[in-house]
Design a protein around this motif. Structure first.
Motif, PDB file in Angstrom:
ATOM      1  N   LYS A  59      45.305  55.172  43.955  1.00 17.63           N
ATOM      2  CA  LYS A  59      44.219  54.246  43.813  1.00 17.63           C
ATOM      3  C   LYS A  59      43.514  54.000  45.353  1.00 17.63           C
ATOM      4  O   LYS A  59      43.537  52.828  45.623  1.00 17.63           O
ATOM      5  CB  LYS A  59      44.774  52.945  43.141  1.00 17.63           C
ATOM      6  CG  LYS A  59      45.341  53.349  41.935  1.00 17.63           C
ATOM      7  CD  LYS A  59      44.516  53.804  40.653  1.00 17.63           C
ATOM      8  CE  LYS A  59      45.144  54.143  39.332  1.00 17.63           C
ATOM      9  NZ  LYS A  59      45.984  53.170  38.756  1.00 17.63           N
ATOM     10  N   GLY A  60      43.351  54.736  46.006  1.00 21.56           N
ATOM     11  CA  GLY A  60      42.370  54.601  47.192  1.00 21.56           C
ATOM     12  C   GLY A  60      43.292  54.814  48.266  1.00 21.56           C
ATOM     13  O   GLY A  60      42.955  54.779  49.690  1.00 21.56           O
ATOM     14  N   TYR A  61      44.551  54.819  48.118  1.00 19.36           N
ATOM     15  CA  TYR A  61      45.464  54.835  49.422  1.00 19.36           C
ATOM     16  C   TYR A  61      45.570  56.485  49.825  1.00 19.36           C
ATOM     17  O   TYR A  61      46.087  56.290  51.114  1.00 19.36           O
ATOM     18  CB  TYR A  61      46.839  54.644  49.241  1.00 19.36           C
ATOM     19  CG  TYR A  61      47.017  53.063  48.609  1.00 19.36           C
ATOM     20  CD1 TYR A  61      47.017  52.304  49.663  1.00 19.36           C
ATOM     21  CD2 TYR A  61      46.832  52.551  47.270  1.00 19.36           C
ATOM     22  CE1 TYR A  61      47.137  50.781  49.515  1.00 19.36           C
ATOM     23  CE2 TYR A  61      46.782  51.186  47.087  1.00 19.36           C
ATOM     24  CZ  TYR A  61      47.113  50.403  48.196  1.00 19.36           C
ATOM     25  OH  TYR A  61      47.096  49.105  47.690  1.00 19.36           O
ATOM     26  N   THR A  62      45.138  57.261  49.627  1.00 18.79           N
ATOM     27  CA  THR A  62      45.248  58.875  50.065  1.00 18.79           C
ATOM     28  C   THR A  62      44.069  59.049  50.486  1.00 18.79           C
ATOM     29  O   THR A  62      43.874  60.250  51.119  1.00 18.79           O
ATOM     30  CB  THR A  62      45.759  59.701  49.213  1.00 18.79           C
ATOM     31  OG1 THR A  62      44.949  59.694  47.904  1.00 18.79           O
ATOM     32  CG2 THR A  62      47.470  59.111  48.802  1.00 18.79           C
ATOM     33  N   ASP A  63      42.818  58.326  50.581  1.00 18.84           N
ATOM     34  CA  ASP A  63      41.448  58.862  50.943  1.00 18.84           C
ATOM     35  C   ASP A  63      41.528  58.823  52.443  1.00 18.84           C
ATOM     36  O   ASP A  63      41.973  57.706  53.055  1.00 18.84           O
ATOM     37  CB  ASP A  63      40.408  57.854  50.290  1.00 18.84           C
ATOM     38  CG  ASP A  63      40.311  57.632  49.118  1.00 18.84           C
ATOM     39  OD1 ASP A  63      40.786  58.738  48.337  1.00 18.84           O
ATOM     40  OD2 ASP A  63      39.824  56.819  48.558  1.00 18.84           O
ATOM     41  N   GLY A  64      40.719  59.582  53.187  1.00 22.84           N
ATOM     42  CA  GLY A  64      40.653  59.758  54.411  1.00 22.84           C
ATOM     43  C   GLY A  64      41.807  60.677  55.272  1.00 22.84           C
ATOM     44  O   GLY A  64      42.168  61.341  54.345  1.00 22.84           O
ATOM     45  N   ASP A  65      41.614  60.737  56.561  1.00 24.43           N
ATOM     46  CA  ASP A  65      42.332  61.834  57.326  1.00 24.43           C
ATOM     47  C   ASP A  65      43.907  61.250  57.513  1.00 24.43           C
ATOM     48  O   ASP A  65      44.081  59.968  57.561  1.00 24.43           O
ATOM     49  CB  ASP A  65      41.762  61.964  58.736  1.00 24.43           C
ATOM     50  CG  ASP A  65      40.430  62.495  58.615  1.00 24.43           C
ATOM     51  OD1 ASP A  65      40.317  63.467  57.668  1.00 24.43           O
ATOM     52  OD2 ASP A  65      39.659  62.109  59.562  1.00 24.43           O
ATOM     53  N   PRO A  66      44.813  62.036  57.329  1.00 19.13           N
ATOM     54  CA  PRO A  66      46.285  61.693  57.759  1.00 19.13           C
ATOM     55  C   PRO A  66      46.286  60.947  58.900  1.00 19.13           C
ATOM     56  O   PRO A  66      45.724  61.243  59.973  1.00 19.13           O
ATOM     57  CB  PRO A  66      46.922  62.863  57.800  1.00 19.13           C
ATOM     58  CG  PRO A  66      46.024  63.956  57.103  1.00 19.13           C
ATOM     59  CD  PRO A  66      44.615  63.579  57.097  1.00 19.13           C
ATOM     60  N   GLY A  67      47.336  60.024  58.925  1.00 22.27           N
ATOM     61  CA  GLY A  67      47.177  58.809  60.074  1.00 22.27           C
ATOM     62  C   GLY A  67      46.218  57.569  59.970  1.00 22.27           C
ATOM     63  O   GLY A  67      46.452  56.680  60.416  1.00 22.27           O
ATOM     64  N   GLU A  68      45.070  57.884  59.122  1.00 19.80           N
ATOM     65  CA  GLU A  68      43.957  56.804  58.832  1.00 19.80           C
ATOM     66  C   GLU A  68      44.058  56.264  57.410  1.00 19.80           C
ATOM     67  O   GLU A  68      43.116  55.561  57.488  1.00 19.80           O
ATOM     68  CB  GLU A  68      42.643  57.563  59.570  1.00 19.80           C
ATOM     69  CG  GLU A  68      42.791  57.875  60.931  1.00 19.80           C
ATOM     70  CD  GLU A  68      42.980  56.659  61.897  1.00 19.80           C
ATOM     71  OE1 GLU A  68      42.657  55.647  61.411  1.00 19.80           O
ATOM     72  OE2 GLU A  68      43.603  56.832  62.862  1.00 19.80           O
ATOM     73  N   ARG A  69      44.782  56.703  56.728  1.00 13.58           N
ATOM     74  CA  ARG A  69      44.923  56.381  55.247  1.00 13.58           C
ATOM     75  C   ARG A  69      45.681  54.968  55.020  1.00 13.58           C
ATOM     76  O   ARG A  69      46.424  54.361  55.850  1.00 13.58           O
ATOM     77  CB  ARG A  69      45.384  57.616  54.440  1.00 13.58           C
ATOM     78  CG  ARG A  69      44.859  58.941  54.560  1.00 13.58           C
ATOM     79  CD  ARG A  69      45.594  60.029  53.951  1.00 13.58           C
ATOM     80  NE  ARG A  69      47.158  60.023  54.849  1.00 13.58           N
ATOM     81  CZ  ARG A  69      48.036  60.647  54.180  1.00 13.58           C
ATOM     82  NH1 ARG A  69      47.900  61.629  53.056  1.00 13.58           N
ATOM     83  NH2 ARG A  69      49.313  60.601  54.911  1.00 13.58           N
ATOM     84  N   GLY A  70      45.332  54.553  53.811  1.00 15.43           N
ATOM     85  CA  GLY A  70      46.043  53.222  53.290  1.00 15.43           C
ATOM     86  C   GLY A  70      47.425  53.403  53.439  1.00 15.43           C
ATOM     87  O   GLY A  70      48.194  52.617  53.551  1.00 15.43           O
ATOM     88  N   ILE A  71      47.876  54.663  52.822  1.00 16.03           N
ATOM     89  CA  ILE A  71      49.170  54.670  52.720  1.00 16.03           C
ATOM     90  C   ILE A  71      50.139  55.033  54.152  1.00 16.03           C
ATOM     91  O   ILE A  71      51.074  54.639  54.141  1.00 16.03           O
ATOM     92  CB  ILE A  71      49.546  56.420  51.913  1.00 16.03           C
ATOM     93  CG1 ILE A  71      51.177  56.255  51.458  1.00 16.03           C
ATOM     94  CG2 ILE A  71      49.065  57.423  52.425  1.00 16.03           C
ATOM     95  CD1 ILE A  71      51.608  55.104  50.780  1.00 16.03           C
ATOM     96  N   ASP A  72      49.553  55.362  55.031  1.00 18.56           N
ATOM     97  CA  ASP A  72      49.851  55.516  56.474  1.00 18.56           C
ATOM     98  C   ASP A  72      50.171  53.925  56.865  1.00 18.56           C
ATOM     99  O   ASP A  72      51.091  53.656  57.539  1.00 18.56           O
ATOM    100  CB  ASP A  72      48.984  56.281  57.365  1.00 18.56           C
ATOM    101  CG  ASP A  72      48.667  57.630  56.719  1.00 18.56           C
ATOM    102  OD1 ASP A  72      49.712  58.393  56.597  1.00 18.56           O
ATOM    103  OD2 ASP A  72      47.556  58.102  56.901  1.00 18.56           O
ATOM    104  N   THR A  73      49.103  53.038  56.651  1.00 16.61           N
ATOM    105  CA  THR A  73      49.431  51.614  56.973  1.00 16.61           C
ATOM    106  C   THR A  73      50.651  51.148  56.240  1.00 16.61           C
ATOM    107  O   THR A  73      51.320  50.284  56.834  1.00 16.61           O
ATOM    108  CB  THR A  73      48.166  50.858  56.737  1.00 16.61           C
ATOM    109  OG1 THR A  73      47.180  51.650  57.474  1.00 16.61           O
ATOM    110  CG2 THR A  73      48.124  49.643  57.076  1.00 16.61           C
ATOM    111  N   LEU A  74      50.576  51.479  55.012  1.00 17.28           N
ATOM    112  CA  LEU A  74      51.748  50.803  54.115  1.00 17.28           C
ATOM    113  C   LEU A  74      52.952  51.466  54.973  1.00 17.28           C
ATOM    114  O   LEU A  74      54.166  50.831  54.899  1.00 17.28           O
ATOM    115  CB  LEU A  74      51.703  51.330  52.961  1.00 17.28           C
ATOM    116  CG  LEU A  74      50.393  50.651  52.079  1.00 17.28           C
ATOM    117  CD1 LEU A  74      50.865  50.915  50.427  1.00 17.28           C
ATOM    118  CD2 LEU A  74      50.453  49.266  52.377  1.00 17.28           C
ATOM    119  N   LYS A  75      53.230  52.639  55.341  1.00 19.47           N
ATOM    120  CA  LYS A  75      54.128  53.424  55.782  1.00 19.47           C
ATOM    121  C   LYS A  75      54.519  52.595  57.234  1.00 19.47           C
ATOM    122  O   LYS A  75      55.835  52.282  57.223  1.00 19.47           O
ATOM    123  CB  LYS A  75      54.039  54.866  56.272  1.00 19.47           C
ATOM    124  CG  LYS A  75      55.163  55.520  57.023  1.00 19.47           C
ATOM    125  CD  LYS A  75      54.887  57.095  57.310  1.00 19.47           C
ATOM    126  CE  LYS A  75      55.875  57.626  57.781  1.00 19.47           C
ATOM    127  NZ  LYS A  75      55.872  59.070  58.187  1.00 19.47           N
TER     128      LYS A  75
END
Length: 251
Positions: A59-75
């Motif tokens: 739901k939007g967390y994998t959009d964008g380039d690796p390192g700049e995605r929402g899931i990267d921030t959650l990590k």
């Protein structure tokens, strides 16, 4: 929106990361916090909650380039949480929840850590007991009263129940990251209506959290635990008493 208030420095840093993820995904802070709890719980489940994990981050967390995605921030937030818990031995998640997510909505104020500590000091023996007693908090919030007891008797079994699933997840994560064993139960303890049950402990197939199917509409850990223990004795080989802490993380 209410005024933010924190008792721990790390809480403000976590909220800043949640706001970053909110901007990247278009979600609100509260939604990001709830999703963070879900992916953190799933990451601590040893691969047994992958479907829920991937559904959440889709739901939007994998959009964008690796390192700049929402899931990267959650990590990054997950790493910060672990470090803050190691440094402070305090309930960081509960501090964030109350100080920047709910602002005490519906009178949902948690017992301060200092009061939890005093209650544990007054009621729990200082010397480690040989037996494994059970401790239950029927309105556990983020589980901080259970954590206070665990600082004195970490080998006991802990059960936390709450009507708010966010609270149940915070309790499960807090217990799992502190190496405790027991249960975190999404349940209305007045009506006994039960929705989800999480078993917490080391060696749960590589993780520290595992969901247990709800049997009927209410929760009784004895009815779940006994058959599982009996089956384990009959079908599983002997295992070491303890296994290393799970090292899974959101990715």
């Amino acid at each position: 929106m209410g005024k933010e208030f924190f008792t721990l420095d790390a809480s403000k840093q976590l909220v800043e990361l949640f706001d970053q993820a909110a901007r990247k995904t278009g979600h609100g802070r509260g939604r990001v916090f709830s999703d963070f709890l879900t992916v953190s719980r799933c990451a601590l489940a040893g691969g047994t909650m992958e479907e829920e994990y991937f559904e959440t981050i889709s739901k939007g967390y994998t959009d964008g380039d690796p390192g700049e995605r929402g899931i990267d921030t959650l990590k990054t937030a997950f790493h910060l949480l672990i470090g803050a818990m190691d440094d402070t031995s305090q309930d960081v998640l509960g501090d964030v929840f109350q100080g920047a997510i709910t602002y005490g909505e519906n009178g949902q104020f948690f017992t301060p850590d200092s009061v939890c500590t005093v209650m544990a000091e007054l009621t729990i023996p200082n010397e480690r007991t040989e037996d494994r007693r059970t401790v239950n908090d029927p309105a556990c919030g983020s589980g901080r009263q259970l954590l206070a007891v665990a600082k004195k008797q970490p080998h006991w079994e802990f059960t936390g129940q709450d009507v708010d699933h966010r609270c149940v997840q915070m309790t499960a994560i807090n217990m799992g990251l502190n190496g405790l064993r027991g249960w975190a139960v999404w349940q209305n303890t007045l009506t006994l209506e039960c929705t989800r049950v999480y078993k917490i402990g080391l060696g749960l197939h590589g993780g520290v959290i595992r969901e247990i199917p709800v049997q009927g509409s209410s929760f009784d850990y004895r009815s779940i635990q006994k058959p599982e223990t009996d089956n384990a004795k009959r079908s599983e080989p002997e295992r070491p008493a303890e296994q290393p802490r799970d090292s899974s993380e959101p990715s």
